[in-house]
Design a protein around this motif. Sequence first.
Motif, PDB file in Angstrom:
ATOM      1  N   GLN B  57       0.954  -0.651  -0.094  1.00 17.70           N
ATOM      2  CA  GLN B  57      -0.042  -0.104  -0.002  1.00 17.70           C
ATOM      3  C   GLN B  57       1.193   1.452  -0.083  1.00 17.70           C
ATOM      4  O   GLN B  57       0.545   2.330  -0.614  1.00 17.70           O
ATOM      5  CB  GLN B  57      -1.254   0.194   1.051  1.00 17.70           C
ATOM      6  N   GLY B  58       1.831   1.379   1.031  1.00 15.33           N
ATOM      7  CA  GLY B  58       3.159   2.250   0.635  1.00 15.33           C
ATOM      8  C   GLY B  58       3.472   2.913  -0.282  1.00 15.33           C
ATOM      9  O   GLY B  58       3.596   3.934  -1.143  1.00 15.33           O
ATOM     10  N   ILE B  59       4.059   1.859  -1.213  1.00 13.85           N
ATOM     11  CA  ILE B  59       4.451   1.913  -2.582  1.00 13.85           C
ATOM     12  C   ILE B  59       3.640   1.968  -3.112  1.00 13.85           C
ATOM     13  O   ILE B  59       4.184   3.307  -4.749  1.00 13.85           O
ATOM     14  CB  ILE B  59       5.635   1.038  -3.346  1.00 13.85           C
ATOM     15  N   MET B  60       2.511   2.450  -3.086  1.00 13.14           N
ATOM     16  CA  MET B  60       1.437   2.203  -4.540  1.00 13.14           C
ATOM     17  C   MET B  60       0.905   3.214  -4.325  1.00 13.14           C
ATOM     18  O   MET B  60       0.803   4.390  -5.474  1.00 13.14           O
ATOM     19  CB  MET B  60       0.023   1.622  -3.855  1.00 13.14           C
ATOM     20  N   VAL B  61       1.304   4.124  -2.863  1.00 11.14           N
ATOM     21  CA  VAL B  61       1.081   6.360  -2.851  1.00 11.14           C
ATOM     22  C   VAL B  61       2.078   6.426  -3.500  1.00 11.14           C
ATOM     23  O   VAL B  61       1.971   7.035  -4.618  1.00 11.14           O
ATOM     24  CB  VAL B  61       1.026   6.649  -1.376  1.00 11.14           C
ATOM     25  N   VAL B  62       3.187   6.210  -3.781  1.00 12.89           N
ATOM     26  CA  VAL B  62       4.418   6.339  -4.628  1.00 12.89           C
ATOM     27  C   VAL B  62       3.899   6.217  -6.229  1.00 12.89           C
ATOM     28  O   VAL B  62       4.412   7.180  -6.824  1.00 12.89           O
ATOM     29  CB  VAL B  62       6.002   6.074  -3.546  1.00 12.89           C
ATOM     30  N   PHE B  63       3.956   5.024  -6.382  1.00 18.13           N
ATOM     31  CA  PHE B  63       3.921   4.617  -7.807  1.00 18.13           C
ATOM     32  C   PHE B  63       2.636   5.635  -8.007  1.00 18.13           C
ATOM     33  O   PHE B  63       2.665   5.630  -9.381  1.00 18.13           O
ATOM     34  CB  PHE B  63       3.635   2.894  -7.976  1.00 18.13           C
ATOM     35  N   GLY B 132      11.993   6.923 -13.558  1.00 18.99           N
ATOM     36  CA  GLY B 132      12.835   6.979 -13.401  1.00 18.99           C
ATOM     37  C   GLY B 132      12.883   7.493 -12.001  1.00 18.99           C
ATOM     38  O   GLY B 132      11.913   7.623 -11.344  1.00 18.99           O
ATOM     39  N   GLY B 133      14.264   7.280 -10.879  1.00 16.00           N
ATOM     40  CA  GLY B 133      14.371   7.503  -9.624  1.00 16.00           C
ATOM     41  C   GLY B 133      14.243   8.712  -8.905  1.00 16.00           C
ATOM     42  O   GLY B 133      14.340   8.971  -7.375  1.00 16.00           O
ATOM     43  N   GLU B 134      14.756   9.746  -9.802  1.00 18.63           N
ATOM     44  CA  GLU B 134      14.854  11.315  -8.671  1.00 18.63           C
ATOM     45  C   GLU B 134      13.772  11.902  -8.436  1.00 18.63           C
ATOM     46  O   GLU B 134      12.710  11.811  -8.863  1.00 18.63           O
ATOM     47  CB  GLU B 134      15.976  11.184  -9.787  1.00 18.63           C
ATOM     48  N   PRO B 135      13.700  12.244  -7.193  1.00 20.54           N
ATOM     49  CA  PRO B 135      12.653  13.120  -6.345  1.00 20.54           C
ATOM     50  C   PRO B 135      12.101  14.600  -7.895  1.00 20.54           C
ATOM     51  O   PRO B 135      12.950  14.913  -8.766  1.00 20.54           O
ATOM     52  CB  PRO B 135      13.162  13.834  -5.815  1.00 20.54           C
ATOM     53  N   LYS B 136      10.528  14.413  -7.928  1.00 22.02           N
ATOM     54  CA  LYS B 136      10.581  14.598  -9.555  1.00 22.02           C
ATOM     55  C   LYS B 136       9.142  15.571  -8.041  1.00 22.02           C
ATOM     56  O   LYS B 136       8.439  15.816  -7.102  1.00 22.02           O
ATOM     57  CB  LYS B 136       9.563  14.508  -9.898  1.00 22.02           C
ATOM     58  N   SER B 235       5.944  18.089  -0.495  1.00 22.47           N
ATOM     59  CA  SER B 235       6.940  18.140  -0.262  1.00 22.47           C
ATOM     60  C   SER B 235       7.962  17.239  -1.644  1.00 22.47           C
ATOM     61  O   SER B 235       7.564  18.680  -2.426  1.00 22.47           O
ATOM     62  CB  SER B 235       7.452  16.274   0.201  1.00 22.47           C
ATOM     63  N   ASP B 236       7.664  16.583  -1.471  1.00 15.81           N
ATOM     64  CA  ASP B 236       8.231  16.116  -3.525  1.00 15.81           C
ATOM     65  C   ASP B 236       7.869  14.797  -4.084  1.00 15.81           C
ATOM     66  O   ASP B 236       7.308  13.636  -3.018  1.00 15.81           O
ATOM     67  CB  ASP B 236       9.800  15.448  -3.876  1.00 15.81           C
ATOM     68  N   VAL B 237       7.570  13.959  -4.887  1.00 22.12           N
ATOM     69  CA  VAL B 237       7.538  12.742  -5.451  1.00 22.12           C
ATOM     70  C   VAL B 237       8.755  12.079  -5.184  1.00 22.12           C
ATOM     71  O   VAL B 237       9.197  12.238  -6.081  1.00 22.12           O
ATOM     72  CB  VAL B 237       7.118  12.384  -6.828  1.00 22.12           C
ATOM     73  N   SER B 238       8.889  11.512  -4.727  1.00 22.04           N
ATOM     74  CA  SER B 238      10.036  10.679  -4.070  1.00 22.04           C
ATOM     75  C   SER B 238       9.956   9.364  -3.627  1.00 22.04           C
ATOM     76  O   SER B 238       8.972   8.740  -2.893  1.00 22.04           O
ATOM     77  CB  SER B 238      11.168  10.987  -3.386  1.00 22.04           C
ATOM     78  N   PHE B 239      10.765   7.791  -3.866  1.00 22.21           N
ATOM     79  CA  PHE B 239      10.381   6.969  -3.130  1.00 22.21           C
ATOM     80  C   PHE B 239      10.620   6.868  -1.903  1.00 22.21           C
ATOM     81  O   PHE B 239       9.891   6.012  -0.742  1.00 22.21           O
ATOM     82  CB  PHE B 239      11.361   5.603  -3.738  1.00 22.21           C
ATOM     83  N   ALA B 240      11.035   8.272  -0.859  1.00 21.49           N
ATOM     84  CA  ALA B 240      10.748   8.086   0.527  1.00 21.49           C
ATOM     85  C   ALA B 240       9.792   8.382   0.963  1.00 21.49           C
ATOM     86  O   ALA B 240       9.724   8.214   2.207  1.00 21.49           O
ATOM     87  CB  ALA B 240      12.554   9.130   0.865  1.00 21.49           C
ATOM     88  N   LEU B 241       8.961   8.761   0.203  1.00 30.05           N
ATOM     89  CA  LEU B 241       7.814   9.034   0.617  1.00 30.05           C
ATOM     90  C   LEU B 241       7.160   7.355   1.587  1.00 30.05           C
ATOM     91  O   LEU B 241       6.142   7.416   2.398  1.00 30.05           O
ATOM     92  CB  LEU B 241       6.187   9.079  -0.621  1.00 30.05           C
ATOM     93  N   GLN B 242       7.582   6.166   1.091  1.00 28.94           N
ATOM     94  CA  GLN B 242       6.880   5.287   1.524  1.00 28.94           C
ATOM     95  C   GLN B 242       7.191   4.925   2.649  1.00 28.94           C
ATOM     96  O   GLN B 242       6.376   3.909   3.702  1.00 28.94           O
ATOM     97  CB  GLN B 242       7.680   3.881   0.715  1.00 28.94           C
ATOM     98  N   VAL B 243       8.395   5.395   3.577  1.00 27.83           N
ATOM     99  CA  VAL B 243       8.731   5.101   4.387  1.00 27.83           C
ATOM    100  C   VAL B 243       7.413   6.181   5.406  1.00 27.83           C
ATOM    101  O   VAL B 243       7.404   5.983   6.705  1.00 27.83           O
ATOM    102  CB  VAL B 243       9.794   6.277   5.296  1.00 27.83           C
ATOM    103  N   VAL B 244       6.743   6.906   5.523  1.00 22.81           N
ATOM    104  CA  VAL B 244       5.830   8.095   5.604  1.00 22.81           C
ATOM    105  C   VAL B 244       4.845   6.803   5.649  1.00 22.81           C
ATOM    106  O   VAL B 244       4.283   6.561   6.359  1.00 22.81           O
ATOM    107  CB  VAL B 244       5.192   9.082   4.772  1.00 22.81           C
TER     108      VAL B 244
END
Lengths: 278, 319
Positions: B57-63, B132-136, B235-244
């Motif tokens: 679910q967390g990564i679905m948010v980022v994805f 791509g993996g960089e924050p957007k 903030s940004d769209v980044s994979f760090a969001l999944q920690v949230v």
Amino acid sequence: MSVAEKLKPETAETILSVNNIEVIYNHVILVLKGVSLTVPKGGIVALLGANGAGKTTTLRAVSNLLRGERGEVTKGDIIFNGEEIQDLTPNELVQRGCIQVMEGRHCFGHLSIEDNLMTGAYTRKDGAAAIKDHLDLVYQYFPRLKERRKSQAGYTSGGEQQMCAIGRALMSKPSMILLDEPSMGLAPQLVEEIFEIVRDLNQKENVSFLLAEQNTNIALKYATYGYILESGRVVMDGDAKELRENEDVKEFYLGTGGDGRKSFKDVKHYRRRKRWLA
Amino acid sequence: MELFKLIFIEPFEVMAALPDLLLQTLWEGFVSGILYSLIALGFVLIFKASGVFNFAQGIMVVFAALTLVGIHAMGVPPFLALILTLGVMALLALTVVKLVMKPLVNQPDIILFMSTIGITFILIAGGQLIFGGEPKAMITTELGLPTGSSDWEVGGGIVIFQHIDIAAAVIAALLIAGLALFFNKTKTGRALRAVADDHQAALSVGISLEYIWVVVWFAAGVVALTAGILWAAKSDVSFALQVVALKALPVLVLGGFTSIPGAIVGGLIIGIGEKLFDLYWGVPILGGSTESWFAFIIALLFLLYRPEGLFGEKHIERI
């Protein structure tokens, strides 16, 4: 033509025929070893037998709910209204008019009675008005459900839950209901009431029933034909009246052997062992 | 004695002295609480209907957020991109049900749970590969979300309301109201509740579990997309969001895994609680940065004393 003759599976039009099916659970446990039975159109057929005889498995094989229990039909075929149905999903089968009422009621506990009934109409495509009319009809058969329509099903009595389960099945407009153990855990008076409704539905709504019951006495009172299962085989079948008068059935299932009612422990040992399979 | 004062007296003196600071903290906690709620809501939807704890679910948010931004970056107008993203989420739901849920149905829970960990990695890798993996930056203004802020004078100070936060609260409320309507008023919603109660019985009345699963995974996807947009806007769209998104776990423990109101209230409690605790107790006593663990301590206490959560569904059992 006598009543018995008319209801003989071969002569009456059949709605369901199960031909020599074998069911295996978990790929290893053989539960049904070649069960055959037929239900005539408009009939009430009882499937009798002790715990573990295979009654529920037979019903589940027909309704295609076996897969959820990791069971499968490995041999034989099941024909409903002239169509082979083993490979249909329960959803497709309900649409064709064959629905199961599961053992132990299985109402949706957190839904209101009315919502429970409405889920029964899930597969119907004939419009909200027709469904509403049908709901009123179900309430006519089960006035008690109408009184409790806003209550959460989980908090209603056992009898009401059984009525709810049957009513829910009715909402799908079935031509055949597979009824599993309707008497389970209910007071004798309620059992009688439920069976009266079953007979009513059978006569007025033209619903055929295949019912699995341990309560042999009442089942044979309301059914027209009966099959007795033991260890996954049909060991005896016949007209309900015949079965009721059969000495062995009396002794083993009705508890009223030749010399009146007696306890199972007084049955002679060799008779107990023998059953019909020895 | 010193500690007693620090814990039981001073924080409340500060609150009374600076009401604007208190209100500001409450508001910020409320806003992040809403986002926790949304993430937790996604978990609850899938858990209720299929008994699967969806680790993805967390990564679905980022994805979802990444897909939206990525599609927009290809030159697609923002609202079309939004619709296409919804399409992607529907496709994802269908794929997960066909390839994971259906083959694994009736397997032990732990196997389904592990498979959702697998989905997590596939989504991370797939997202990085495609977009791509960089924050957007989130396409906030393009989607018509407001920027800027309003001030509100209170007790000699001011409370600042970011417009995006107000929008987030309104959108989340609308989404939740929409879901509630869907669950209670539609045929599919009723079927969903039926499946959540007793999936065997649902099967027996002809409800197709597969269809219901696709619907809930899609609903969870829509919730994830909403959470992704609102969160990334700040903030940004980044994979760090999944920690949230991991914060959703204590929310679930608090609210109960099967309760939608629980997810919402739990999210708000955690959101507001961690902001208040950090400001008034964390900073003076522990030197700050309590926000990252406060929620988990609360969850631990709940697990010890009230494991079904505040709103966990009571088992209705007749004896």
